[in-house]
Design a protein around this motif. Structure first.
Motif, mmCIF file in Angstrom:
data_model
loop_
_atom_site.group_PDB
_atom_site.id
_atom_site.type_symbol
_atom_site.label_atom_id
_atom_site.label_comp_id
_atom_site.label_asym_id
_atom_site.label_seq_id
_atom_site.Cartn_x
_atom_site.Cartn_y
_atom_site.Cartn_z
ATOM 1 N N CYS A 1 14.377 15.028 -2.939
ATOM 2 C CA CYS A 1 13.527 13.956 -3.441
ATOM 3 C C CYS A 1 12.124 14.066 -2.852
ATOM 4 O O CYS A 1 11.954 14.269 -1.654
ATOM 5 N N ALA B 1 9.739 11.625 -3.857
ATOM 6 C CA ALA B 1 9.105 10.334 -4.140
ATOM 7 C C ALA B 1 8.618 9.677 -2.849
ATOM 8 O O ALA B 1 8.985 10.076 -1.742
ATOM 9 N N GLU B 2 7.801 8.664 -3.026
ATOM 10 C CA GLU B 2 7.108 8.029 -1.899
ATOM 11 C C GLU B 2 8.062 7.493 -0.835
ATOM 12 O O GLU B 2 7.829 7.659 0.364
ATOM 13 N N ALA B 3 9.140 6.820 -1.239
ATOM 14 C CA ALA B 3 10.054 6.246 -0.248
ATOM 15 C C ALA B 3 10.648 7.342 0.632
ATOM 16 O O ALA B 3 10.752 7.185 1.856
ATOM 17 N N CYS B 4 11.040 8.436 0.015
ATOM 18 C CA CYS B 4 11.599 9.541 0.800
ATOM 19 C C CYS B 4 10.520 10.229 1.636
ATOM 20 O O CYS B 4 10.779 10.648 2.768
ATOM 21 N N PHE C 1 11.705 13.577 -8.442
ATOM 22 C CA PHE C 1 10.962 12.379 -8.082
ATOM 23 C C PHE C 1 11.823 11.157 -8.289
ATOM 24 O O PHE C 1 11.794 10.535 -9.323
ATOM 25 N N CYS C 2 12.604 10.875 -7.313
ATOM 26 C CA CYS C 2 13.477 9.735 -7.097
ATOM 27 C C CYS C 2 14.904 10.009 -7.571
ATOM 28 O O CYS C 2 15.155 10.285 -8.740
ATOM 29 N N GLY D 1 17.111 7.608 -6.634
ATOM 30 C CA GLY D 1 17.657 6.257 -6.592
ATOM 31 C C GLY D 1 18.284 5.899 -5.255
ATOM 32 O O GLY D 1 19.044 4.943 -5.163
ATOM 33 N N CYS E 1 16.461 5.180 -2.444
ATOM 34 C CA CYS E 1 15.238 4.873 -1.697
ATOM 35 C C CYS E 1 15.519 4.235 -0.326
ATOM 36 O O CYS E 1 14.782 4.463 0.613
ATOM 37 N N GLY F 1 16.553 7.219 2.377
ATOM 38 C CA GLY F 1 15.760 8.448 2.378
ATOM 39 C C GLY F 1 15.715 9.123 3.721
ATOM 40 O O GLY F 1 16.028 8.503 4.731
#
Length: 171
Positions: free
Chosen positions: A97, A99-102, A137-138, A140, A142, A145
């Motif tokens: 992943c 994405a931002e959270a990860c 990118f994500c 799920g 989050c 992460g």
């Protein structure tokens, strides 16, 4: 050398072979199945990838012609979405992943460590065709992460050691 603004094809890359008769018939059947639906491009591309495991370069202008789109528009969609492939994936696909959270939980460091340990960059497949590494990118996860996915198996709070071991166990 210059590249035409309307051509997504790099100047030094050989053109893909044309689809054979049977493949062309299969592609036409997919296009016909979705042609009358609203926004048919993505469903067509998903079905093409399900059929061939990738979006053959030779299929892109045919899809474009059928939908009244340019080859560049189809290529733009294929290259924009990370789930679409222009080359077949390995027997196993490892996704990390991005994405931002990860990323806030160390995904960049995880990705660097995993890429180094496996000797693969994004979208590369091992020489034996066993494993492909892809960014996603994500996933799920989050709250857990950084996250990874090996085929259908999701992994939260992924560590490089855990992910590399999982990838090494894939046959």
């Amino acid at each position: 050398m210059t590249t035409s603004a309307n051509s997504p094809h790099p100047p030094n890359k050989p053109r893909a072979a044309a689809l054979d008769g049977e493949s062309l018939e299969r592609l036409q059947a997919i296009i016909v199945r979705h042609a009358e639906s609203e926004g048919p491009l993505l469903p067509i591309l998903h079905d093409v990838q399900a059929e061939w495991g990738m979006i053959p370069e030779a299929a892109q202008p045919i899809i474009g012609n059928a939908l009244g789109m340019s080859r560049a528009e189809v290529y733009g969609v294929v290259s924009f979405y990370h789930d679409f492939r222009e080359a077949p994936a390995g027997r196993h696909v490892l996704r990390l992943c991005r994405a931002e959270a990860c990323q806030s939980m160390g995904a960049d460091t995880l990705a660097e460590q995993v890429r180094g340990a496996l000797g693969l960059d994004w979208h590369e497949t091992t020489a034996d065709g066993r494993l492909t590494l892809e960014p996603v990118f994500c996933l799920g996860l989050c709250a857990c992460g950084p996250a990874a996915q090996m085929d259908d198996r999701l992994v939260g709070r992924a560590t490089a050691q855990r992910v590399v071991a999982m990838a090494g166990g894939a046959r």
